[in-house]
Design a protein around this motif. Sequence first.
Motif, short mmCIF file in Angstrom:
data_model
loop_
_atom_site.label_atom_id
_atom_site.label_comp_id
_atom_site.label_asym_id
_atom_site.label_seq_id
_atom_site.Cartn_x
_atom_site.Cartn_y
_atom_site.Cartn_z
N LEU A 4 -19.04 -5.17 5.15
CA LEU A 4 -18.48 -4.99 3.81
C LEU A 4 -17.08 -4.44 3.92
CD1 LEU A 4 -21.10 -3.65 1.30
CD2 LEU A 4 -20.06 -5.87 1.51
N LYS A 5 -16.15 -5.13 3.29
CA LYS A 5 -14.76 -4.70 3.41
C LYS A 5 -14.57 -3.34 2.76
CE LYS A 5 -11.72 -7.93 3.03
NZ LYS A 5 -10.55 -8.80 2.76
N LEU A 6 -13.99 -2.44 3.48
CA LEU A 6 -13.79 -1.08 2.98
C LEU A 6 -12.59 -1.02 2.06
CD1 LEU A 6 -14.25 0.90 6.30
CD2 LEU A 6 -15.90 0.69 4.46
N GLN A 7 -12.62 -0.10 1.12
CA GLN A 7 -11.45 0.17 0.30
C GLN A 7 -10.44 0.91 1.17
OE1 GLN A 7 -12.54 -2.07 -1.96
NE2 GLN A 7 -11.03 -0.94 -3.16
N PRO A 8 -9.16 0.73 0.90
CA PRO A 8 -8.12 1.38 1.71
C PRO A 8 -8.36 2.86 1.94
CG PRO A 8 -7.11 -0.12 0.18
CD PRO A 8 -8.59 -0.14 -0.11
N GLU A 9 -8.82 3.58 0.92
CA GLU A 9 -8.98 5.04 1.06
C GLU A 9 -10.04 5.40 2.11
OE1 GLU A 9 -10.12 3.59 -2.05
OE2 GLU A 9 -8.00 3.06 -2.18
N GLU A 10 -11.06 4.56 2.20
CA GLU A 10 -12.15 4.92 3.10
C GLU A 10 -12.00 4.28 4.49
OE1 GLU A 10 -15.71 3.66 1.14
OE2 GLU A 10 -14.88 1.73 0.56
N MET A 11 -10.84 3.70 4.72
CA MET A 11 -10.64 3.07 6.01
C MET A 11 -10.18 4.11 7.02
SD MET A 11 -8.33 -0.26 6.77
CE MET A 11 -8.79 -0.96 5.20
N VAL A 12 -10.90 4.22 8.11
CA VAL A 12 -10.53 5.23 9.09
C VAL A 12 -9.65 4.64 10.18
CG1 VAL A 12 -12.52 6.67 8.63
CG2 VAL A 12 -12.68 4.83 10.29
N GLN A 13 -9.19 5.53 11.01
CA GLN A 13 -8.26 5.14 12.06
C GLN A 13 -8.71 3.91 12.84
OE1 GLN A 13 -5.50 6.52 11.01
NE2 GLN A 13 -4.88 6.83 13.13
N THR A 14 -9.93 3.94 13.32
CA THR A 14 -10.40 2.83 14.14
C THR A 14 -10.33 1.51 13.40
OG1 THR A 14 -11.90 4.30 15.34
CG2 THR A 14 -12.34 1.95 15.48
N GLU A 15 -10.63 1.55 12.11
CA GLU A 15 -10.58 0.32 11.34
C GLU A 15 -9.15 -0.19 11.15
OE1 GLU A 15 -12.85 2.23 8.63
OE2 GLU A 15 -14.70 1.56 9.58
N ILE A 16 -8.23 0.74 11.05
CA ILE A 16 -6.83 0.33 10.93
C ILE A 16 -6.37 -0.34 12.21
CG2 ILE A 16 -4.47 1.17 10.66
CD1 ILE A 16 -5.54 3.32 8.81
N TYR A 17 -6.73 0.25 13.34
CA TYR A 17 -6.34 -0.35 14.62
C TYR A 17 -7.00 -1.71 14.79
CZ TYR A 17 -4.68 4.35 15.60
OH TYR A 17 -4.03 5.55 15.54
N ALA A 18 -8.26 -1.79 14.39
CA ALA A 18 -8.98 -3.07 14.50
C ALA A 18 -8.27 -4.13 13.67
CB ALA A 18 -10.43 -2.91 14.06
N HIS B 22 -8.98 -10.80 19.61
CA HIS B 22 -10.12 -10.77 18.70
C HIS B 22 -11.18 -9.78 19.20
CE1 HIS B 22 -12.75 -12.22 15.57
NE2 HIS B 22 -13.72 -12.37 16.45
N GLY B 23 -11.22 -9.60 20.50
CA GLY B 23 -12.18 -8.65 21.06
C GLY B 23 -12.00 -7.25 20.51
N LEU B 24 -10.76 -6.88 20.19
CA LEU B 24 -10.50 -5.54 19.69
C LEU B 24 -10.36 -5.50 18.18
CD1 LEU B 24 -7.93 -4.29 22.35
CD2 LEU B 24 -10.40 -3.96 22.30
N SER B 25 -10.66 -6.61 17.52
CA SER B 25 -10.42 -6.72 16.08
C SER B 25 -11.62 -6.29 15.25
CB SER B 25 -10.04 -8.15 15.73
OG SER B 25 -11.18 -8.99 15.79
N ASN B 26 -12.66 -5.83 15.92
CA ASN B 26 -13.85 -5.36 15.20
C ASN B 26 -14.01 -3.85 15.42
OD1 ASN B 26 -16.86 -4.57 15.69
ND2 ASN B 26 -16.91 -6.22 14.18
N PRO B 27 -14.16 -3.10 14.36
CA PRO B 27 -14.21 -1.64 14.48
C PRO B 27 -15.27 -1.15 15.47
CG PRO B 27 -14.05 -2.27 12.17
CD PRO B 27 -14.26 -3.53 12.95
N THR B 28 -16.44 -1.75 15.45
CA THR B 28 -17.48 -1.30 16.37
C THR B 28 -17.08 -1.57 17.81
OG1 THR B 28 -19.20 -1.72 14.72
CG2 THR B 28 -19.90 -1.55 17.01
N ARG B 29 -16.56 -2.75 18.05
CA ARG B 29 -16.14 -3.07 19.42
C ARG B 29 -15.01 -2.15 19.86
NH1 ARG B 29 -16.93 -8.58 17.91
NH2 ARG B 29 -14.74 -8.82 17.39
#
Lengths: 112, 112
Positions: A4-18, B22-29
């Motif tokens: 589920l796509k997160l809202q910008p506010e709830e996006m954490v660091q790892t998700e931004i890098y991803a 793409h390997g790094l494009s998923n938060p869990t990965r």
Amino acid sequence: MAQLKLQPEEMVQTEIYAKFFHGLSNPTRLRIVEILLDGEKNVSQLVEATGATQSQVSNQLACLKWCGYVTSRQEGKYVLYRISDERVRTLLQLAKAIVADNAEHIRCCTRM
Amino acid sequence: MAQLKLQPEEMVQTEIYAKFFHGLSNPTRLRIVEILLDGEKNVSQLVEATGATQSQVSNQLACLKWCGYVTSRQEGKYVLYRISDERVRTLLQLAKAIVADNAEHIRCCTRM
DNA sequence: ATGATATATTAAGGTATCATGATACAAGAA
DNA sequence: TTCTTGTATCATGATACCTTAATATATCAT
């Protein structure tokens, strides 16, 4: 339920890098970045160089711009794009170096 | 017609690199990679550390392995995973540095 | 103004990817 | 052997992403 796509506010660091890495995870986008590393280009030149459609190039440029890979400036009726951070060149070089010993492995990957 | 997956033989360089990113494009990965940069871990430890399900972790580990990010070795009933190339650490550091000035931009990206 | 060219945006449809849950496999203990 | 724990694989359904085509917007020329 899938991702589920997160809202910008709830996006954490790892998700931004991803998301940042996702920017380079599409062949057309990656090709555009590679071409721009050779110098500033307008959209038509990118269309020509990539072989992708104008719509496709424009859309992917929008992604790349959001991710901070490129910036643009208008010049007459053209819009010129360029790499916004020289470190992107290093990032690609490093990735290629890492891939070098694993190309065949990645080529055969069937899990994504 | 959307993106058609290419057969390994017809995959060109750019597509291989795109797949690598793409390997790094998923938060869990990405999270798994970050955790493994701290040292070798078994699957259960990764499940614990990420909060993802066992199935999810195993699947993503398979992806990461295909992409050459990690390698594994069996030790008794455990399977230990570790980063296969120290340069991955540099890759992440570089990405984070580039993102640093663009985090807000990326956070708000609605195009992907 | 109109027309032509360059670029951006949007909607719709198809495919890929992901999460979930069930199940299979493997290794050690009893 | 059976039981238990750890890990991998698979099928399903849902979402995200990508491509296409059409359309909108912008700039310049006439």
